[in-house]
Design a protein around this motif. Structure first.
Motif, PDB file in Angstrom:
ATOM      1  N   ILE A   1       0.860  -1.177   0.000  1.00 14.43           N
ATOM      2  CA  ILE A   1       0.000   0.000   0.000  1.00 14.43           C
ATOM      3  C   ILE A   1       0.898   1.229   0.000  1.00 14.43           C
ATOM      4  O   ILE A   1       1.909   1.265   0.697  1.00 14.43           O
ATOM      5  CB  ILE A   1      -0.909   0.012   1.250  1.00 14.43           C
ATOM      6  CG1 ILE A   1      -1.797  -1.221   1.245  1.00 14.43           C
ATOM      7  CG2 ILE A   1      -1.737   1.272   1.303  1.00 14.43           C
ATOM      8  CD1 ILE A   1      -2.615  -1.386   2.503  1.00 14.43           C
ATOM      9  N   GLY A   2       0.533   2.237  -0.770  1.00 17.36           N
ATOM     10  CA  GLY A   2       1.307   3.466  -0.738  1.00 17.36           C
ATOM     11  C   GLY A   2       1.208   4.252  -2.018  1.00 17.36           C
ATOM     12  O   GLY A   2       0.221   4.184  -2.742  1.00 17.36           O
ATOM     13  N   SER A   3       2.293   4.963  -2.314  1.00 19.98           N
ATOM     14  CA  SER A   3       2.361   5.812  -3.493  1.00 19.98           C
ATOM     15  C   SER A   3       3.674   5.549  -4.211  1.00 19.98           C
ATOM     16  O   SER A   3       4.437   4.662  -3.823  1.00 19.98           O
ATOM     17  CB  SER A   3       2.273   7.282  -3.068  1.00 19.98           C
ATOM     18  OG  SER A   3       3.437   7.633  -2.333  1.00 19.98           O
ATOM     19  N   LYS A   4       3.965   6.359  -5.216  1.00 21.60           N
ATOM     20  CA  LYS A   4       5.228   6.209  -5.933  1.00 21.60           C
ATOM     21  C   LYS A   4       6.430   6.519  -5.037  1.00 21.60           C
ATOM     22  O   LYS A   4       7.521   6.037  -5.263  1.00 21.60           O
ATOM     23  CB  LYS A   4       5.260   7.134  -7.148  1.00 21.60           C
ATOM     24  CG  LYS A   4       4.315   6.723  -8.231  1.00 21.60           C
ATOM     25  CD  LYS A   4       4.398   7.671  -9.406  1.00 21.60           C
ATOM     26  CE  LYS A   4       3.407   7.261 -10.477  1.00 21.60           C
ATOM     27  NZ  LYS A   4       3.458   8.173 -11.633  1.00 21.60           N
ATOM     28  N   ARG A   5       6.205   7.318  -4.001  1.00 22.59           N
ATOM     29  CA  ARG A   5       7.294   7.731  -3.117  1.00 22.59           C
ATOM     30  C   ARG A   5       7.508   6.810  -1.926  1.00 22.59           C
ATOM     31  O   ARG A   5       8.591   6.705  -1.397  1.00 22.59           O
ATOM     32  CB  ARG A   5       7.039   9.131  -2.606  1.00 22.59           C
ATOM     33  CG  ARG A   5       7.055  10.130  -3.714  1.00 22.59           C
ATOM     34  CD  ARG A   5       6.787  11.488  -3.201  1.00 22.59           C
ATOM     35  NE  ARG A   5       6.558  12.357  -4.351  1.00 22.59           N
ATOM     36  CZ  ARG A   5       6.642  13.635  -4.312  1.00 22.59           C
ATOM     37  NH1 ARG A   5       6.924  14.238  -3.179  1.00 22.59           N
ATOM     38  NH2 ARG A   5       6.432  14.358  -5.373  1.00 22.59           N
ATOM     39  N   LYS A   6       6.439   6.184  -1.474  1.00 24.99           N
ATOM     40  CA  LYS A   6       6.553   5.334  -0.286  1.00 24.99           C
ATOM     41  C   LYS A   6       5.593   4.168  -0.400  1.00 24.99           C
ATOM     42  O   LYS A   6       4.407   4.353  -0.631  1.00 24.99           O
ATOM     43  CB  LYS A   6       6.253   6.140   0.976  1.00 24.99           C
ATOM     44  CG  LYS A   6       6.430   5.331   2.234  1.00 24.99           C
ATOM     45  CD  LYS A   6       6.130   6.162   3.456  1.00 24.99           C
ATOM     46  CE  LYS A   6       6.310   5.312   4.697  1.00 24.99           C
ATOM     47  NZ  LYS A   6       5.893   6.002   5.897  1.00 24.99           N
ATOM     48  N   VAL A   7       6.118   2.971  -0.215  1.00 29.53           N
ATOM     49  CA  VAL A   7       5.297   1.765  -0.259  1.00 29.53           C
ATOM     50  C   VAL A   7       5.519   0.998   1.037  1.00 29.53           C
ATOM     51  O   VAL A   7       6.651   0.868   1.502  1.00 29.53           O
ATOM     52  CB  VAL A   7       5.672   0.885  -1.471  1.00 29.53           C
ATOM     53  CG1 VAL A   7       4.878  -0.392  -1.472  1.00 29.53           C
ATOM     54  CG2 VAL A   7       5.457   1.644  -2.770  1.00 29.53           C
ATOM     55  N   GLU A   8       4.444   0.510   1.623  1.00 30.01           N
ATOM     56  CA  GLU A   8       4.526  -0.280   2.851  1.00 30.01           C
ATOM     57  C   GLU A   8       3.832  -1.609   2.652  1.00 30.01           C
ATOM     58  O   GLU A   8       2.805  -1.685   1.973  1.00 30.01           O
ATOM     59  CB  GLU A   8       3.839   0.451   4.002  1.00 30.01           C
ATOM     60  CG  GLU A   8       4.530   1.710   4.439  1.00 30.01           C
ATOM     61  CD  GLU A   8       3.857   2.347   5.635  1.00 30.01           C
ATOM     62  OE1 GLU A   8       2.864   1.771   6.139  1.00 30.01           O
ATOM     63  OE2 GLU A   8       4.327   3.395   6.069  1.00 30.01           O
ATOM     64  N   ALA A   9       4.382  -2.626   3.264  1.00 27.02           N
ATOM     65  CA  ALA A   9       3.707  -3.919   3.283  1.00 27.02           C
ATOM     66  C   ALA A   9       2.636  -3.861   4.354  1.00 27.02           C
ATOM     67  O   ALA A   9       2.838  -3.268   5.418  1.00 27.02           O
ATOM     68  CB  ALA A   9       4.691  -5.034   3.586  1.00 27.02           C
TER      69      ALA A   9
END
Length: 110
Positions: A72-80
């Protein structure tokens, strides 16, 4: 304030999965209580000045069930993350430890 532990049990029987989760939960309690680095951090003079009598406390909400693993997230930050009603229940159980002033709450049929 909280963290989630998740296991991917593969082909284990349901009872083995639940027993493994319970064992891991107990081991984490033991390791946190034995940790000299956590004890040293809690006794740090600047910590004690800011929060007199501070000590490391953990609240545990133990629940068993399925979850979908997702990014889940955006192009700048993704989190599991893990998504399911069971994850939500575990979070509610953990929150209940604060409300009831206890260190752990468990799913009744675990």
């Amino acid at each position: 304030d909280a963290f989630l532990l998740a296991w991917k049990p593969n082909q284990m029987k349901l009872t083995e999965q639940a027993d493994g989760a319970l064992r891991s939960y107990i081991k984490s309690i033991i390791e946190i209580s034995r940790s000299e680095s956590l004890k040293t951090w809690a006794r740090n003079p600047s910590m004690q000045r800011r929060i007199p009598g501070f000590r490391v406390k953990m609240g545990y909400g133990l629940h068993f069930g399925w979850a979908v693993e997702a990014c889940i997230g955006s192009k700048r930050k993704v989190e599991a993350s893990y998504l399911s009603p069971h994850v939500n229940m575990a979070a509610r159980l953990e929150s209940a430890t604060k409300a009831f002033g206890v260190s752990r709450t468990l799913q009744p049929n675990l």
